[in-house]
Structures are given as structure tokens and as C-alpha cells.
Scaffold this active site. Sequence first.
Site, PDB file in Angstrom:
ATOM      1  N   GLU A  59       0.807  -1.221   0.000  1.00 46.59           N
ATOM      2  CA  GLU A  59       0.000   0.000   0.000  1.00 46.59           C
ATOM      3  C   GLU A  59       0.841   1.272   0.000  1.00 46.59           C
ATOM      4  O   GLU A  59       0.435   2.294  -0.562  1.00 46.59           O
ATOM      5  CB  GLU A  59      -0.954   0.004   1.197  1.00 46.59           C
ATOM      6  CG  GLU A  59      -2.197  -0.865   1.013  1.00 46.59           C
ATOM      7  CD  GLU A  59      -1.948  -2.335   1.257  1.00 46.59           C
ATOM      8  OE1 GLU A  59      -0.818  -2.696   1.653  1.00 46.59           O
ATOM      9  OE2 GLU A  59      -2.869  -3.134   1.066  1.00 46.59           O
ATOM     10  N   HIS A 128     -11.420  -4.722   9.982  1.00 46.18           N
ATOM     11  CA  HIS A 128     -11.976  -4.571   8.631  1.00 46.18           C
ATOM     12  C   HIS A 128     -13.313  -3.845   8.638  1.00 46.18           C
ATOM     13  O   HIS A 128     -14.105  -4.019   7.720  1.00 46.18           O
ATOM     14  CB  HIS A 128     -12.176  -5.948   7.975  1.00 46.18           C
ATOM     15  CG  HIS A 128     -10.923  -6.660   7.594  1.00 46.18           C
ATOM     16  ND1 HIS A 128     -10.112  -7.288   8.513  1.00 46.18           N
ATOM     17  CD2 HIS A 128     -10.323  -6.853   6.388  1.00 46.18           C
ATOM     18  CE1 HIS A 128      -9.078  -7.845   7.891  1.00 46.18           C
ATOM     19  NE2 HIS A 128      -9.175  -7.594   6.608  1.00 46.18           N
TER      20      HIS A 128
HETATM   21  C1  LIG Z   1      -2.281  -4.518   4.284  1.00 42.20           C
HETATM   22  C2  LIG Z   1      -3.308  -5.353   3.630  1.00 42.20           C
HETATM   23  N1  LIG Z   1      -3.544  -5.198   2.314  1.00 42.20           N
HETATM   24  C3  LIG Z   1      -4.471  -5.939   1.690  1.00 42.20           C
HETATM   25  C4  LIG Z   1      -5.197  -6.868   2.379  1.00 42.20           C
HETATM   26  C5  LIG Z   1      -6.274  -7.688   1.680  1.00 42.20           C
HETATM   27  N2  LIG Z   1      -5.842  -9.082   1.566  1.00 42.20           N
HETATM   28  C6  LIG Z   1      -6.281 -10.021   2.408  1.00 42.20           C
HETATM   29  S1  LIG Z   1      -5.587 -11.501   2.105  1.00 42.20           S
HETATM   30  C7  LIG Z   1      -4.682 -10.891   0.836  1.00 42.20           C
HETATM   31  C8  LIG Z   1      -3.784 -11.785   0.063  1.00 42.20           C
HETATM   32  C9  LIG Z   1      -2.634 -12.239   0.858  1.00 42.20           C
HETATM   33  O1  LIG Z   1      -1.905 -13.146   0.117  1.00 42.20           O
HETATM   34  P1  LIG Z   1      -0.830 -14.081   0.796  1.00 42.20           P
HETATM   35  O2  LIG Z   1       0.078 -13.291   1.631  1.00 42.20           O
HETATM   36  O3  LIG Z   1      -0.221 -14.895  -0.283  1.00 42.20           O
HETATM   37  O4  LIG Z   1      -1.644 -15.020   1.794  1.00 42.20           O
HETATM   38  P2  LIG Z   1      -2.806 -16.059   1.487  1.00 42.20           P
HETATM   39  O5  LIG Z   1      -4.080 -15.306   1.581  1.00 42.20           O
HETATM   40  O6  LIG Z   1      -2.546 -16.641   0.141  1.00 42.20           O
HETATM   41  O7  LIG Z   1      -2.719 -17.059   2.576  1.00 42.20           O
HETATM   42  C10 LIG Z   1      -4.930  -9.531   0.657  1.00 42.20           C
HETATM   43  C11 LIG Z   1      -4.315  -8.710  -0.374  1.00 42.20           C
HETATM   44  C12 LIG Z   1      -4.946  -6.986   3.752  1.00 42.20           C
HETATM   45  N3  LIG Z   1      -5.641  -7.839   4.512  1.00 42.20           N
HETATM   46  N4  LIG Z   1      -4.006  -6.232   4.345  1.00 42.20           N
END
Ligand SMILES: Cc1ncc(C[n+]2csc(CCOP(=O)(O)OP(=O)(O)O)c2C)c(N)n1
Lengths: 324, 324, 325, 325
Positions: A59, A128
Site C-alpha cells: 500500500e 476490517h
Molecule cells: C495490508 C493489507 N492489504 C491488503 C489486504 C487484503 N488481503 C487479504 S488476504 C490478501 C492476500 C494475501 O496473500 P498471501 O500473503 O499470499 O496469503 P494467502 O491469503 O494466500 O494465505 C490480501 C491482499 C490486507 N488484509 N491487508
Amino acid sequence: MIVTVREALNRALADSLAQDDDVFVIGEDVAANGGVFKITEGLLERFGPERIYDTPISEQAIIGCAIGSALSGLRPVAEIMFADFAAVCFDQLVNQMAKIRYMSGGQTALPVTVRMANGGGGAFAAQHSQTAENWFLNIPGLKLVAPSNPADAYGLLRAAIADPDPVLFFEHKGMYNDKGELAESPEPIEIGSAAVLRPGENATVVASQAMVAQALKAAERLAEDGISIEVIDLRTIAPLDYATIGASVDRTNHLILVQESPVGGSWAATLVTAIVARNFESLDAAPVVVAADDTPVPFGEAMERAWLPDADSIVSAAEGLLRA
Amino acid sequence: MIVTVREALNRALADSLAQDDDVFVIGEDVAANGGVFKITEGLLERFGPERIYDTPISEQAIIGCAIGSALSGLRPVAEIMFADFAAVCFDQLVNQMAKIRYMSGGQTALPVTVRMANGGGGAFAAQHSQTAENWFLNIPGLKLVAPSNPADAYGLLRAAIADPDPVLFFEHKGMYNDKGELAESPEPIEIGSAAVLRPGENATVVASQAMVAQALKAAERLAEDGISIEVIDLRTIAPLDYATIGASVDRTNHLILVQESPVGGSWAATLVTAIVARNFESLDAAPVVVAADDTPVPFGEAMERAWLPDADSIVSAAEGLLRA
Amino acid sequence: MSESSTARASKPSADTDLLGAMLEIRFFEDHCHELFSAGLLRGATHLGQGQEAVSVGFCRALADGDTMTCTYRGHAATLAMGAPIDRAFGEMLGRQGGLCDGKGGSMHLTDVAVGALGAFGVVGAHLPISVGAGFAAKYRGSGAVNVCFFGDGATNIGAFHESLNFASIMKLPVIFVCENNLYGEYSPIAHTTPIERLADRAASYGMHGERIDGNEVHDVLDAARRLVARAREGGGPALVEAMTYRQKGHARSDPGAYRPAGELEEWLERDPILLLERRMLESGSSQSELDSIRAEVAGEVEAALREAQSWPEPPADARLQDVAA
Amino acid sequence: MSESSTARASKPSADTDLLGAMLEIRFFEDHCHELFSAGLLRGATHLGQGQEAVSVGFCRALADGDTMTCTYRGHAATLAMGAPIDRAFGEMLGRQGGLCDGKGGSMHLTDVAVGALGAFGVVGAHLPISVGAGFAAKYRGSGAVNVCFFGDGATNIGAFHESLNFASIMKLPVIFVCENNLYGEYSPIAHTTPIERLADRAASYGMHGERIDGNEVHDVLDAARRLVARAREGGGPALVEAMTYRQKGHARSDPGAYRPAGELEEWLERDPILLLERRMLESGSSQSELDSIRAEVAGEVEAALREAQSWPEPPADARLQDVAA
Ligand SMILES: Cc1ncc(C[n+]2csc(CCOP(=O)(O)OP(=O)(O)O)c2C)c(N)n1
Ligand SMILES: Cc1ncc(C[n+]2csc(CCOP(=O)(O)OP(=O)(O)O)c2C)c(N)n1
Ligand SMILES: [Mg+2]
Ligand SMILES: [Mg+2]
């Protein structure tokens, strides 16, 4: 035409993109998959990968990219998904974006729009569900917009993108499916103007986003008891429209503010302070803030429902205020 | 004993470190060089590198380290230097630290103290002069402390470190050399209690940190005109001490608040809202907020001086309020 | 300390134990999926079916006093630490007696008593907190270790960088476990990250890094034991990239339309539970033994769900507690 | 576009030009030091004497339309881009006609007209902004390049990580120039950073990285020309670690007590201006030529200071302007 808030926002983005080649859209999963809230759906297909960008989960880089490209004359529309995540790029938003024009002595405009989804009621719990607009009230240099219906969502988003200054644009995640009228050729709506949605005589109720519907419902019920409520939709959190609200209070002599946020440091507290200073003699009683509890947003259903103000709490507040 | 605020803070840290082995100090350049503001000077020599830690320039990691170690039963005191830098670790502070106890259903205490230097007047411009305490007012779960003299600095820092909840501790960077009395064996001071510094009859002036001296100076000058001002030092920004301030307003019927911050989303706005709600009938006129301008903090001397409220602006406000 | 947590520390990691632990998580999440589809589970629900071997392998290598942090996709890790299943269900359902008494929900399962310090909803946010847990262990000389689970996408956020650098310069006992399930939300990791092996990022911090097969629970367990022992002896942190796959969508009703054809099927062939069962059959277990483990765990999980469903919601006023001491 | 900026783009980088540019910055900062000591300069003052070759070498490799961002220690970079000296002094002094009309001060020198997009006071904060400048260049196909200056200590903050990853995955024309002056404030970089070569961090982003001698202006210029040309042609970003040394304290009256004995003296021997002068003498310049360049530049800088000192402060009411359009 009846559309949802989602459709209105999507159309506003498309119309801005179509009108001005300097406008682009950037954020996590906004391109290939149309966004987590599906607001940017179809934009990649229509405008191509040179206008609509997916990003890493970064971000700070997203907002910095928006700032730097705006310094170079572009007109970015960045999405940071849940408004709570504004916290991870808070420095970019408040120390950089809000202050660059000022620190440089006005050398540059900064036409950045940052869209994010605020608000509770969906069992998304403490990280959230926040009304993060209140985090920015003490930061001169930011405009804060928070629409409550499709027409405002469209008109204010168009205005935000056209604005030469940074605008944080808050979309309530519980309202994306809310329906309303949108004109065939809708126009931008001026940032900084509140809307009187229902005229009334006995008290002014100012609300924002999801609380607007609660205020209208409460007004309906109070009308049955012969209490006439003027309902104002705030629409812009900064700058606040003191003129419209003050004029209403001058007539009704009573002010109620409704927000799904705690009171401390909120827009309601800011507004009370201003109206008390400007319209003290008009007030028959102290303004009442119908606010969320002074706790993080709880997960459980009964707890979250009780945490959020609703028509009942507004009716009680109005009765308390007017029968005092 | 006459000491500076700096000395009082240093002694509070040393006394807490000496009293409780779970207390440690962490931050950028706080160990080997005693801190940018020299508040931690001598602690490394006295308590050793197992208690006093220098860190990389990584505020998120610093605050996370404090949170995680507090979850494990330690009592960290983290420094993040200029309060403006709270923006780069804002997520850790507001989404994590403030909410962990709540989200876990009360499974854990979180005795973290985060020290930072706020305030303007030193020509540090827009990114090093802010009163960042206002960024946290809408975040339940944080206590905010802002002392204005050596005795309070000592007593409140001791209380903050002993507190089971997270406390953000704001030290005004322009006041480190201010002198005052400190008892031989000073005690902690309860968080959440304002202090009446000067009793008065005609109006209550509530100020914080650097504005307290301006308020006292204004009260002195107004006394020459026969106007009697009660001056209250806020000391704690959250929770606000409504009882002390309300009781004063009930007697003086007039309220003035002084802060070196814009009005929007500020503690003054929060306080006005509460006092108006609680003490409306006591108020002979609308409370007046003597605030900084609604702009970032300017660099140039004349501009910055004009930006900051001072005794003159308080005197004018009081005259305006009482002669209205 | 709960029964299962004590068990975790002392019991030899027999295959039956590993299988049982993975099945427990699988059935738990399958129930969550159904509950969600039936409208009985509110809010966000990030499931991790297919990733169980990472959580189980790492948490089985821990001892009492060790701690763990994880993400919103953290049911597996929290259960693997020994959190009671019924209380975990209770939290998902927002019930009194849920792990967080209904205040946290799916994204924030926490059981401090078993070392599950928390599940965090902001990507990357818990890595600094794990640093703190490691810091406290070192400060106290307790010999405790912290395991920090996060996703591939999280390696692009600032908090990842600060945390690994900080843990390395302070030589803290933290194992950073990146569960590389190939996607962050709907984005393939290759679209957002210019290098292929995320474990290589350890080099930026002078830290040990390695990539392992996250679907082979014994591979995970071996790496975990080795690195946890190393950290416990003062060898410092490590970054482990565990290659795995989430078989469901990112959250809720995401159908996973972005997956290339055949990808899911390939990974279903490498389901960690399937792989372990195959191995057990090869080394002499009978199908009926496996079937009875399955049935037994299924029964336990089912019973835990029923138990949790019998609990009341917390009273609305409970929302006003637990903000401060 | 100011005169010196046009000159910068077209003139061959003769040694006299390089020397003049470095002297201009050196004298500017020496004056600032004196003004500060005399109480004529308020606020923070982060000086960079000894680091001039990095700014001059990189900015001399740029063309019109290229842009630059830098830190609070950014006087050198801003002047090297071609910002007028008098207006730079004016800003230091908070005068009307200063680069930012007195609103920014020492830490925020900005001259958008010459591509100096800003100087930023929060460590790491401008790296994402440089990403945006690079993004805009690519978006428009303008062929412009952005140079982003920051310190060694800044490589440990989250924004560094996000920015380099982002620039790399998007192949943006940004040169990240880490001025490794061995210290972040009072902390030797080795105390806060577990690797020795910061340029190696480029590997985490699949990015080109290299370390150069930041006190040899020709080394800097060569690397800069090569990498700027590469970025302009779509070759993407790079991370350059320029080894250098700040001869004064971190800020204001910091006496630099943390330096090991002899370190400063060694680096004074490698002063970039001295090194270039030595080289010029070896290749045929006379001492009197050098002396006259020195005298000429000293005179210009002195005159600029006097000019700026003659300007009034902005009226107090000017503070209310420039918040928004
Ligand atoms: C700072 C932030 N940005 C965006 C999000 C929205 N978000 C939730 S899960 C996710 C993907 C995360 O991917 P990864 O780290 O590969 O973990 P996974 O969900 O695949 O276990 C995102 C972008 C968030 N929760 N926090
Ligand atoms: C986010 C943040 N943390 C801390 C500081 C205080 N600070 C100012 S300069 C500095 C040191 C930076 O070191 P380096 O990146 O090496 O740059 P240098 O000052 O050596 O040019 C620090 C810690 C800051 N400005 N911003
Ligand atoms: Mg993933
Ligand atoms: Mg440095």
C-alpha cells in the site's frame, strides 16, 4: 435508471477514464479480477492494461505511485480496499500527500483520488470495519468524501477525480448493493456540500453513509408521533458544510448527529464544535451525538448490532432531546 | 529539586528500569547515544545492553517488538522520536496494539509505552512539528498522555510504564529544557486526571503542553483587567477528565480550549462536544477553541509564530467571550 | 495448558498423530465451508484446505512455552497449536465460550494459553509482533521459539522487510514460515513479485533461507525440528518457504476462476493428507486403520461443532468489556 | 527552465563543470553551517559535505524532463538539478522568493521546474513517490528517468522494500541511489544491518545492483550514464550503492563523537573535491586554474547568499495559502 452503488461507482470510473487519458486506476486485484468489491469490473477489458493496474500487496508503494505520478501530471485513482488498511500507508497519506503542495509553496497540484471501503455491520470484526475517515480530520490538505447512494457515489467520485487536490473517497462496504436513481447523463456533484434529504421543523439530524437510511427511518417513525425531523446527508466529511447545517439548525433549534464511529476525534465532534460556535443562540439544547460505542468493532452478531447506532437509537435521542 | 523535563523523563525511565526487570527501552539511537533528544542518556551505561536497545530505522518493527514482547509479559518502553513518524507505524499502533486485548476477548494485557516528541515552534516544518495525539482520538484502546512540566512528566511516565494497557506518551520537543520542581521521592500520577493550575471565577481555560504556559501568561494579563481565569492543564488527552473540567465550567460558565493543532478531529473538539452535552445549562456562551490554523505547520518564522496560538490569542478569545 | 498442547510437546510424532492433526483441521474447515454456504457463519472466512501440512509440521516441532502468530487464514495454525476445537468453532460462530468470546471471529482466532498469540487481518502486521515474541524469549533467556506463518503475497509488504532485518540483526529465535500457495487473493505470485524463490529474500538479511515441500508433512517436520532447535540454541531466525496450494478460493465464495485449467487437479493429487496416507499404506498401515482414524477424528470434530452450536451468543453488553484493564 | 538546468543537459561534463558544481554545493553548505552556528538559520540542518560527487555525478547524467527526489539531506541533489542558489538560500532562511516561499525550509527544498520534485523528512517516504514519477514516465512513454537519493539507514524501512519490488515488477525507469555514508544518525550501518553490501538487496527484487565509489565523481557519472540510458530504453530500475562519507555531524550541532578515531581524517583524504582536483592537476590543469574556479564559485555562492538575505520574510498571512487549489 435504477442502479446500485457499485454500478454507479463503476460507471463513474469508466466515464472519467473515457474522458481523460491521464486518469488511471491502480490497486490490489483491481484489474484482472475487477476488485475485491467488484467496483472496477470490466475496466481492464474496456481500457486495457495501460490504464488499469494490479499491484503487489504494497500500500505504501501504491499511494506513493499515485502521488509521484500526480506530481508528474497524471490523475491516479488508487484503491486500498478496506479503509482500515489506510493505516499501513498512513505516512504516505498524511505526511506526504496532504502536505506536498504546502511544503513546496504551491509549486504543484496533486490530483489523487484514493478509494477505500469503510464501515461495519458485516461481521468483519475490528480490523476490517472501521470508519477510518475520522483518522484524517486533523490533517489539513485532504478532502474526505463519503456518499450514501448511487447518484452521490457517481457525482462525487467524478468530482474527486477531477479535483486538483487529494481526495480520500470512502465507500461503505455494506452499501454497495444499495439501489437508487441515477440520471442518464449524471453530472459531478460539488465536494463540500451536504444534502437536505427530508425537510423538517423540530430537529436537524445529520448522518453519513449507512446512518442516513437509519435517520430517514427514524424520521418516518417520529413523524407518526408528530415530530418533524430534517434529515441531512453529510456527503463530505472535510470540508464540512457548515452553511447548510447551520441554516437548518437556525430553524429547528435542535441538532442530532449520527455516526457509526466512537465520538472521540470524530466528524460529529468537529461539527458540534463548529455549530455550537456559530449557532449557539439558535440551539435550544445541547446537540446530541448518536455514536458507536467507545470500543473496537466486535465480531459477534448481537454485539455488533448493539454497537452500531440505528433508527431506534435515533428515535430515543430525538425524543430525549425534544421532550427534555 | 529543580529539574528540566528532560531530566525528569530520564529519571522516570531509570526508576522504572531499576524497579522492574521486565522494563526495557528500545528505539533508534536511544542506547549508545542517549537518544536524539537525549532523554535516554546514561541508561545504557547504567542498565547495560540487555535493557537498552538501539534499532534499525524500522518503526513498524520497533512497535511490533514492543507489542510481541508485552504479549510475552515484558513491559517495553519504545521511542519513536518525532511523533510525526507514528504515521509509518500507524497500523501497528491503531490496528494491532489498540485492539489486541479486545479482539482476543481479554486474553492478554498489553503494557506498552510508546514515547514520542510532538509539537511545533522549532522551525521543523510540516513533517516534524505535528501534535499527532489527535490522530488517535477515534481509536478506543489507547491512552494518550501529554505532560507540560517536569513533575507531571515524571509521574505520568511512571504511571504509563506501570499501566497494563498501551499508552502513547507525548513529549513536547520545545519543552525538554523547561524547568520545574520535582519531589525527592516523586510518585506516579494517575492517568486521566487534569490539574487545576490556577483557580479562577470568570472562565475556564483548558490547555495542554506548550499552551499551558501561554494560558497562564494570559490569565496573568487578564487578571490585571479584573478578569479571573481558571487554568486547567489537560495532562491526559484520552481518557479526558470530564469531571474536573465540567466542575470548573459549572462555576465559571465559560470555556476556552487552547491547542497547537487545527480544530478538526482534535481533543478540543472532543471536549467541547462532551462539555456541551454534560454542562449545557452552565454555559453562558459557546465554548471557544483557540487553535492553530487549518494548514500544515509552516517553516518560516513569522508564519510559524502566527500559526501557533499564544497568550495574545487567548487574551483576545477571553475578552471576546466575556464581553460578548 | 490444554490437554492437546501437552500431548503435542511430549508425544512422538507418529504418523497417526500427524494424520489425525491434519484431518482435524481439514474437517474443521470443511464444516466452516458448509456453515458459511448455509448462511450460518457470518463475515470473512479464509480457508486453507490443502495447506495443513505446513501448520501441523511446524507446530508439532514446538515445545511448551513456544509461541505462534498467523494470519486471517489461521484456523489450521491455531488448531495445530492445540486450541480446543469446540472453542475454535465457537469463535467462528460468535459464541460465548469461543476462543475470544465472540469478539474476534474467523480472522482473529487466538489462544494465548497454548501459545497461539493471535491471528491478524492486516497483511504483514503480525511479523513485527513475532519479532517481539522472539525478543522476549531472548530477553528472558527462556529458550522459547516463535513461529510466524504468512503468505507469499505478504513478502511484498514493508513489515516483512523490517521484521526480517530486525530479527536477524538481533539474532532472535523466530522462524518465518512463508506458505507459498501461489496466490495472493486472485493474483498469481509471479504477477506481483519479480523473483521466483521467495526464500532467496533471506539473503537480504544475512538470514538462513530454504524452500521446502509444504505438502509433505515429514519434510516440513524435519525442517521445522532442525530450524527450531537451531533458533533455540541461539542460531537466530530463518526464512522457510513452504510450497503449497489452497484448494478453495481466497475467501468466502471466490470460485477461483483465475486458476489455469488443471492446476487445482494437479495439486489435489498432492493433497498433504493423501500423501501421508499413501506413505502410511506403503509402510504397512491398512486402509481400515486409516479409515478408522478418519472416522474417529470426524466424530470428534462433529461433536465439537455440536457442542459449540449449543453455546449462547454473548450478551450484547459484553461488547463493552475488554477494551482496557 | 532555469539557465543552469539547460546547461546541465547540453554541456559536455568537463572536469571544470563537475568541479564547479561540487564547489557550489560545498560552499552553499559551508555557509549554512556558519549561518546555523551564528543563529541565523532556524530548525534542522542536515549537511552533506563530502557526499557531493554522488549528487553531481547522477544529476549530470540526466536530461530535461528527468526528475529527482531526495531526503532532508538534500541540498546537494537539489542544487545539482539546477535549482538557483539564491532561491535555495532563501528557503533555508525562510524568505519570500525562497524555493518554497519559506514554507518548507532546509528539509524540503523543492524546485519542480528543474525536476527536483521534493526533499522529504520521513526516512524512506520518497521512494514510493519516485516510483510514481517513474510510473508516469512509462505511462506517457516520455522516456524520462527518475533518480531517487536516500541513505544507508533507509534501506531498513518498509517503504524501501515496497518501492524496489514495485519498480521492478513494473519495470519502471527509476535509479535508486543509496548514499552509504556509513551512518544512520549516530548508528554505524553495521549495527543495524546484517549484511555488508547494501547493493546486494537488489537481488530480492530481481533488480540490477552495484556498488560504486561515491567519492570519485567520474565513477559516479559513468555508472549514472550507463544506468540512466538503460532505464530510458526500458531496461528497468537499478539499485546503486555509492560509498561515501558525511564529514559533518548528522544534524545541527552533532559533534560526531561516535566516529572511531582517524575515520574522519581518512575520509577527508578522499574528499571528492580533492580527488577531482588531484586528477585535474595530473591531467594538466594548473593550480591557479583550480584556484580561480574556486574563487569564482565562492563569489557566486556568496553573492547568492547576500541576495537571498536581502529578501523579506513572507507575511505571516502567507501561511494560509497553498493548502489546496
Ligand atoms: C495490508 C493489507 N492489504 C491488503 C489486504 C487484503 N488481503 C487479504 S488476504 C490478501 C492476500 C494475501 O496473500 P498471501 O500473503 O499470499 O496469503 P494467502 O491469503 O494466500 O494465505 C490480501 C491482499 C490486507 N488484509 N491487508
Ligand atoms: C521514519 C523515520 N524514522 C526516523 C527518522 C529520524 N532520522 C532522520 S535522519 C535518520 C538517519 C537516516 O540515515 P540514512 O538513511 O543513512 O541517511 P543519512 O542521514 O545518513 O543521509 C533518522 C533515523 C526519520 N526522519 N524518519
Ligand atoms: Mg498466498
Ligand atoms: Mg547514512
